[in-house]
Design a protein around this motif. Structure first.
Motif, PDB file in Angstrom:
ATOM      1  N   MET A 143     -14.431  12.607  57.218  1.00 24.03           N
ATOM      2  CA  MET A 143     -14.531  13.626  56.178  1.00 24.03           C
ATOM      3  C   MET A 143     -15.370  13.134  55.010  1.00 24.03           C
ATOM      4  O   MET A 143     -16.161  13.889  54.430  1.00 24.03           O
ATOM      5  CB  MET A 143     -13.134  14.034  55.713  1.00 24.03           C
ATOM      6  CG  MET A 143     -12.394  14.893  56.724  1.00 24.03           C
ATOM      7  SD  MET A 143     -10.709  15.261  56.178  1.00 24.03           S
ATOM      8  CE  MET A 143     -10.179  16.370  57.484  1.00 24.03           C
ATOM      9  N   TYR A 144     -15.231  11.856  54.656  1.00 27.31           N
ATOM     10  CA  TYR A 144     -16.091  11.301  53.612  1.00 27.31           C
ATOM     11  C   TYR A 144     -17.559  11.323  54.057  1.00 27.31           C
ATOM     12  O   TYR A 144     -18.466  11.630  53.265  1.00 27.31           O
ATOM     13  CB  TYR A 144     -15.667   9.878  53.268  1.00 27.31           C
ATOM     14  CG  TYR A 144     -14.477   9.790  52.337  1.00 27.31           C
ATOM     15  CD1 TYR A 144     -14.432  10.551  51.168  1.00 27.31           C
ATOM     16  CD2 TYR A 144     -13.410   8.943  52.604  1.00 27.31           C
ATOM     17  CE1 TYR A 144     -13.343  10.471  50.302  1.00 27.31           C
ATOM     18  CE2 TYR A 144     -12.319   8.848  51.746  1.00 27.31           C
ATOM     19  CZ  TYR A 144     -12.297   9.615  50.602  1.00 27.31           C
ATOM     20  OH  TYR A 144     -11.218   9.536  49.749  1.00 27.31           O
ATOM     21  N   LEU A 145     -17.806  11.012  55.337  1.00 20.10           N
ATOM     22  CA  LEU A 145     -19.170  11.081  55.847  1.00 20.10           C
ATOM     23  C   LEU A 145     -19.700  12.513  55.782  1.00 20.10           C
ATOM     24  O   LEU A 145     -20.868  12.742  55.460  1.00 20.10           O
ATOM     25  CB  LEU A 145     -19.227  10.574  57.290  1.00 20.10           C
ATOM     26  CG  LEU A 145     -19.255   9.069  57.510  1.00 20.10           C
ATOM     27  CD1 LEU A 145     -19.353   8.760  58.994  1.00 20.10           C
ATOM     28  CD2 LEU A 145     -20.408   8.413  56.755  1.00 20.10           C
ATOM     29  N   TYR A 146     -18.828  13.466  56.103  1.00 17.45           N
ATOM     30  CA  TYR A 146     -19.204  14.885  56.049  1.00 17.45           C
ATOM     31  C   TYR A 146     -19.685  15.252  54.649  1.00 17.45           C
ATOM     32  O   TYR A 146     -20.621  16.037  54.480  1.00 17.45           O
ATOM     33  CB  TYR A 146     -17.990  15.718  56.447  1.00 17.45           C
ATOM     34  CG  TYR A 146     -18.170  17.219  56.406  1.00 17.45           C
ATOM     35  CD1 TYR A 146     -18.795  17.899  57.438  1.00 17.45           C
ATOM     36  CD2 TYR A 146     -17.678  17.959  55.328  1.00 17.45           C
ATOM     37  CE1 TYR A 146     -18.946  19.282  57.404  1.00 17.45           C
ATOM     38  CE2 TYR A 146     -17.819  19.334  55.283  1.00 17.45           C
ATOM     39  CZ  TYR A 146     -18.449  19.996  56.327  1.00 17.45           C
ATOM     40  OH  TYR A 146     -18.591  21.354  56.282  1.00 17.45           O
ATOM     41  N   ASP A 147     -19.060  14.647  53.627  1.00 17.44           N
ATOM     42  CA  ASP A 147     -19.446  14.886  52.231  1.00 17.44           C
ATOM     43  C   ASP A 147     -20.505  13.896  51.737  1.00 17.44           C
ATOM     44  O   ASP A 147     -20.823  13.875  50.545  1.00 17.44           O
ATOM     45  CB  ASP A 147     -18.209  14.806  51.330  1.00 17.44           C
ATOM     46  CG  ASP A 147     -17.336  16.049  51.432  1.00 17.44           C
ATOM     47  OD1 ASP A 147     -17.865  17.104  51.817  1.00 17.44           O
ATOM     48  OD2 ASP A 147     -16.135  15.961  51.133  1.00 17.44           O
ATOM     49  N   ASN A 148     -21.004  13.065  52.656  1.00 18.61           N
ATOM     50  CA  ASN A 148     -22.018  12.051  52.327  1.00 18.61           C
ATOM     51  C   ASN A 148     -21.524  11.064  51.274  1.00 18.61           C
ATOM     52  O   ASN A 148     -22.312  10.536  50.485  1.00 18.61           O
ATOM     53  CB  ASN A 148     -23.329  12.713  51.866  1.00 18.61           C
ATOM     54  CG  ASN A 148     -24.534  11.808  52.046  1.00 18.61           C
ATOM     55  OD1 ASN A 148     -24.578  11.010  52.987  1.00 18.61           O
ATOM     56  ND2 ASN A 148     -25.489  11.889  51.144  1.00 18.61           N
ATOM     57  N   ASP A 149     -20.220  10.803  51.283  1.00 17.39           N
ATOM     58  CA  ASP A 149     -19.618   9.812  50.387  1.00 17.39           C
ATOM     59  C   ASP A 149     -19.556   8.481  51.143  1.00 17.39           C
ATOM     60  O   ASP A 149     -18.535   8.112  51.723  1.00 17.39           O
ATOM     61  CB  ASP A 149     -18.218  10.272  49.967  1.00 17.39           C
ATOM     62  CG  ASP A 149     -17.595   9.375  48.907  1.00 17.39           C
ATOM     63  OD1 ASP A 149     -18.077   8.242  48.729  1.00 17.39           O
ATOM     64  OD2 ASP A 149     -16.602   9.802  48.279  1.00 17.39           O
ATOM     65  N   ILE A 150     -20.695   7.788  51.147  1.00 17.53           N
ATOM     66  CA  ILE A 150     -20.835   6.582  51.957  1.00 17.53           C
ATOM     67  C   ILE A 150     -19.874   5.480  51.503  1.00 17.53           C
ATOM     68  O   ILE A 150     -19.279   4.775  52.324  1.00 17.53           O
ATOM     69  CB  ILE A 150     -22.297   6.065  51.893  1.00 17.53           C
ATOM     70  CG1 ILE A 150     -23.257   7.131  52.411  1.00 17.53           C
ATOM     71  CG2 ILE A 150     -22.438   4.776  52.684  1.00 17.53           C
ATOM     72  CD1 ILE A 150     -23.025   7.542  53.833  1.00 17.53           C
ATOM     73  N   THR A 151     -19.711   5.330  50.192  1.00 15.95           N
ATOM     74  CA  THR A 151     -18.887   4.239  49.658  1.00 15.95           C
ATOM     75  C   THR A 151     -17.449   4.351  50.138  1.00 15.95           C
ATOM     76  O   THR A 151     -16.876   3.381  50.670  1.00 15.95           O
ATOM     77  CB  THR A 151     -18.930   4.240  48.119  1.00 15.95           C
ATOM     78  OG1 THR A 151     -20.277   4.061  47.693  1.00 15.95           O
ATOM     79  CG2 THR A 151     -18.071   3.116  47.564  1.00 15.95           C
TER      80      THR A 151
END
Length: 277
Positions: A143-151
């Protein structure tokens, strides 16, 4: 990304079907519960739902109904009635507000409805109750990847890898991150580790093959495409990949044939045309 969410959600459903219902209930209630287990084991979803509803009407205040409502949600998910599944899980949560199982299963149903951020709330709450859960952690990472929240994605996947070292999706998630950062050889190694742990996961196979093509490792990509088609002959992505590889090697006739096959098997023509004009 949504396709991977849905695949992971479906793969996990069967592991949560069976529950031991607490004693202290009427003999008829227990008889109905036993019949629910039987019909679920036979995948007779309509009969299972009928018996669950009968048990709920018979003893509406029974605390074990939270477990029955969880089973009802799973039954409805198998029937692809995801809105109704959400209703069942929500009622179960009202009776057992600290049940990670109910929150996780409701998150799965939301994912099947493409409600990614609503699912994220349930996954987040489930992890606030128990921070070391395999499926919620891997789902949170994606889900973080889906939001491009790499960290945050990297933090979650590293924690998942630490706590569940055999989880192939932890390595696949880290591979995705490395690829986004431009570290393609590192990404390839991580995809390899993921597929070493779970060699027949089509979504990860597809990601690895795309990367191999991007790195112009055509022979290896061709071999893996052949294996993918052998394992998953109805998966259109492998025909797209084969056609894309044909196009890059100036074999236009074969590329167009694979383009047609990929579309016939369900891929969006506009998406296919990005790789095979």
């Amino acid at each position: 990304m949504i396709a991977l969410f849905k695949r992971i959600a479906v793969l996990c459903l069967l592991s949560l079907l069976h529950f031991n219902i607490a004693s202290g209930s009427s003999s008829r209630y227990l008889e109905l519960v036993d019949s629910v287990d039987y019909y679920i084991s036979k995948e007779l979803w309509n009969m299972a739902e009928q018996k669950i509803m009968e048990a709920l009407r018979l003893e509406p205040a029974n605390f074990s109904n939270s477990l029955l409502l969880n089973n009802l949600g799973i039954v409805r998910s198998h029937k692809k009635e995801y809105d109704k599944a959400v209703e069942a899980y929500t009622l179960g949560i009202s009776m057992a507000p600290s049940s990670t199982v109910l929150y996780n299963n409701r998150a799965r149903a939301y994912l099947m409805l493409d409600s990614v951020h609503t699912a994220l709330k349930d996954v987040d709450f489930s992890l606030s109750i128990d921070s070391i859960q395999e499926w919620p952690l891997q789902t949170m990472g994606y889900m973080y990847l889906y939001d491009n929240d790499i960290t945050n994605a990297e933090k979650v996947f590293n924690f998942l890898k630490l706590k569940f070292p055999e989880n192939s999706f932890a390595y696949a998630g880290l591979a995705d991150i490395q690829e986004r950062l431009g570290n393609r050889e590192n990404a390839l190694q991580l995809y390899g580790k993921s597929l070493e742990l779970n060699p027949d996961e089509p979504e990860i196979m597809v990601s690895e093959i795309f990367l191999l093509i991007d790195l112009e490792k055509f022979s290896e990509a061709r071999s893996k495409i052949k294996r993918g088609i052998s394992l998953f002959p109805e998966d259109p992505m492998f025909y797209l990949l084969r056609g894309y590889l044909h196009r890059l090697n100036y074999r236009q006739q074969e590329a167009q044939a694979d383009k047609k096959t990929a579309i016939d098997k369900g891929l969006d023509p506009a998406y296919v045309s990005r790789f095979i004009p």
